[in-house]
Design a protein around this motif. Structure first.
Motif, PDB file in Angstrom:
ATOM      1  N   THR A 231      45.752  91.532  94.788  1.00  0.00           N
ATOM      2  CA  THR A 231      47.019  91.380  94.079  1.00  0.00           C
ATOM      3  C   THR A 231      46.835  90.697  92.723  1.00  0.00           C
ATOM      4  N   ARG A 232      45.586  90.318  92.381  1.00  0.00           N
ATOM      5  CA  ARG A 232      45.365  89.558  91.156  1.00  0.00           C
ATOM      6  C   ARG A 232      44.324  90.235  90.270  1.00  0.00           C
ATOM      7  N   GLY A 233      44.591  90.254  88.985  1.00  0.00           N
ATOM      8  CA  GLY A 233      43.631  90.843  88.065  1.00  0.00           C
ATOM      9  C   GLY A 233      43.732  90.202  86.698  1.00  0.00           C
ATOM     10  N   PHE A 234      42.737  90.470  85.868  1.00  0.00           N
ATOM     11  CA  PHE A 234      42.791  89.945  84.505  1.00  0.00           C
ATOM     12  C   PHE A 234      42.308  90.998  83.517  1.00  0.00           C
ATOM     13  N   GLY A 235      42.888  90.940  82.315  1.00  0.00           N
ATOM     14  CA  GLY A 235      42.523  91.858  81.244  1.00  0.00           C
ATOM     15  C   GLY A 235      41.860  91.102  80.118  1.00  0.00           C
ATOM     16  N   LEU A 236      40.665  91.552  79.733  1.00  0.00           N
ATOM     17  CA  LEU A 236      39.867  90.879  78.718  1.00  0.00           C
ATOM     18  C   LEU A 236      40.059  91.552  77.363  1.00  0.00           C
ATOM     19  N   ASP A 237      40.521  90.790  76.385  1.00  0.00           N
ATOM     20  CA  ASP A 237      40.640  91.335  75.038  1.00  0.00           C
ATOM     21  C   ASP A 237      39.264  91.510  74.411  1.00  0.00           C
ATOM     22  N   GLU A 238      39.197  92.340  73.389  1.00  0.00           N
ATOM     23  CA  GLU A 238      37.935  92.594  72.702  1.00  0.00           C
ATOM     24  C   GLU A 238      37.424  91.335  71.997  1.00  0.00           C
ATOM     25  N   ASP A 239      36.097  91.186  72.001  1.00  0.00           N
ATOM     26  CA  ASP A 239      35.417  90.054  71.365  1.00  0.00           C
ATOM     27  C   ASP A 239      35.817  88.721  71.997  1.00  0.00           C
ATOM     28  N   MET A 240      36.291  88.784  73.240  1.00  0.00           N
ATOM     29  CA  MET A 240      36.664  87.604  74.016  1.00  0.00           C
ATOM     30  C   MET A 240      35.929  87.645  75.347  1.00  0.00           C
ATOM     31  N   ALA A 241      35.803  86.480  75.982  1.00  0.00           N
ATOM     32  CA  ALA A 241      35.112  86.442  77.271  1.00  0.00           C
ATOM     33  C   ALA A 241      35.783  85.455  78.207  1.00  0.00           C
TER      34      ALA A 241
END
Length: 399
Positions: A231-241
């Motif tokens: 039920t949980r997720g994350f989205g990583l923006d570009e040039d980010m970690a």
């Protein structure tokens, strides 16, 4: 001899860090020392780190490997970087000699491309190969594992997103079976899951830049009841970690970089109203920026101390409405709308709309139980960033 090498490397790695992941959203700038340097540091540091490079996801693995090797050795000072020559057509992921080469590394980095290639080569139909087992053994001994774009999307033990857009996902739902070339916009996922390093969280990449917020939410909801759904997720923006430390004890993720952030979605308490398309209420959303942290066990968030609460310090009078909130072509539409929303004085609820019609969707932001924080990053005094937590999102067809 192999055992001696393994023992020596275990000692070296243990000095560096314990079971650490560096998940990058893609389009990683060569000069982003905060991320590249962190991978080298966690693998033992300059002059010590030995990075095993997996470019299995790439359409041109050898050329991609040469790029990563140059970056790690010639710019960031790794003692060595080695191409681990496993591709979807090499048929050598169960070769003992390649597994032994893998065990000689103190860190690993998975490059970008197509995450489905990685699974076909290293974990076909959910079964670990010898090479993947070697990576996991070294990881448990203290080696770091990093990945960018497809190389980050494949690192979890949950179902793995393989393609599709937010709009198509809201219109038709998410489908198992992986990417389908004849239907490139169809929201799809691999039901066998990723490589199995990160438990219980579904990652997505190139996130705010390609408007993937609704696609992550829909995949979470549609796959949550599968054996490896979540039920949980994350989205990583570009040039980010997202840097995750102490994975097997008390994993905490910390945001690295200044260009964007990490989007967190939780559909645990989402109310689903029967609909031919999508009708969700109460999706819990957060957006973390540089130095914010999240406890990946409890979900508790800690905002960086250099940021201040925006409550009663907002800049704008009212929230702006987006008429293209699901855009995959315009940069950071949802992220910018959310930042402006938490920086407005008067509106606690605002409704945005999709540009697409038939069906047209409306996305409601509700900050009544949420809070926003802003600040100037110590590493980049020329910008201001906004984090927020406990934003409630509703998604429904506009009728």
């Amino acid at each position: 001899m192999g055992f001696l090498v393994f023992a020596l490397l275990t000692i070296v790695v243990d000095f560096a860090a314990s079971q650490s992941l560096v998940l990058v959203g893609g389009n990683l700038n060569d000069g982003n020392e905060a991320i590249w340097g962190k991978v080298v540091e966690l693998a033992g540091g300059r002059g010590v780190a030995r990075i095993g490079v997996f470019t299995t996801a790439s359409a041109d693995p050898e050329d991609s490997a040469a790029y990563y090797i140059d970056i790690f050795v010639n710019i960031y000072g790794a003692a060595n970087a080695t191409y681990i020559p496993v591709t979807e057509s090499s048929n050598n992921a169960n070769d003992p000699s390649v597994a032994e080469l893998t065990r000689q590394q103190t860190g690993f980095f998975f490059g970008g491309g197509d995450q489905s290639r990685v699974l076909k080569a290293l974990r076909p139909r959910g079964r670990d190969t010898l090479v993947l087992t070697a990576v996991k053994d070294m990881f448990k001994a203290g080696a770091t594992v990093g990945g960018t774009s497809a190389g980050a999307a494949c690192l979890s033990d949950t179902v793995m997103i393989t393609g599709g857009s937010s709009y198509d996902g809201l219109t038709y739902g998410a489908f198992s079976g992986g990417y389908k070339p004849l239907r490139p916009d169809e929201l799809s996922y691999d039901e066998y899951g990723g490589l199995g390093f990160l438990a219980g969280w579904l990652p997505d990449t190139h996130f705010s830049e390609r408007g993937r917020e609704a696609r992550l939410i829909r995949v979470l909801q549609d796959s949550r009841d599968r054996d490896i759904g979540t039920t949980r997720g994350f989205g990583l923006d570009e040039d980010m970690a997202l840097l995750v430390l102490d994975l097997y004890t008390r994993p905490v993720g910390k945001v690295i970089g200044t260009r964007g952030g990490v989007f967190i979605a939780d559909v645990t308490n989402t109310v689903v109203i029967p609909s031919e398309t999508t009708n969700f209420e109460g999706v819990s959303v957060h957006y973390l920026t540089q130095d914010d942290t999240i406890d990946l066990t409890t979900g508790n968030i800690t905002i960086a101390s250099w940021k201040t609460n925006l409550k009663d310090n907002e800049y704008y009078n009212n929230a702006e409405v987006s008429n293209d909130i699901l855009s995959s072509q315009r940069d950071r539409v949802w992220a910018s709308a959310a930042a402006q929303f938490f920086n407005n004085k008067l509106d606690d609820v605002v409704t945005h709309y999709s540009y697409e019609k038939n069906p047209k969707f409306e996305i409601t932001f509700d900050r009544v139980t949420g809070s926003g924080y802003g600040g100037i990053p110590p590493s980049n005094p020329e910008i201001t960033v906004v984090s927020h937590q406990n934003l409630k999102v509703g998604i429904r067809e506009n009728v």
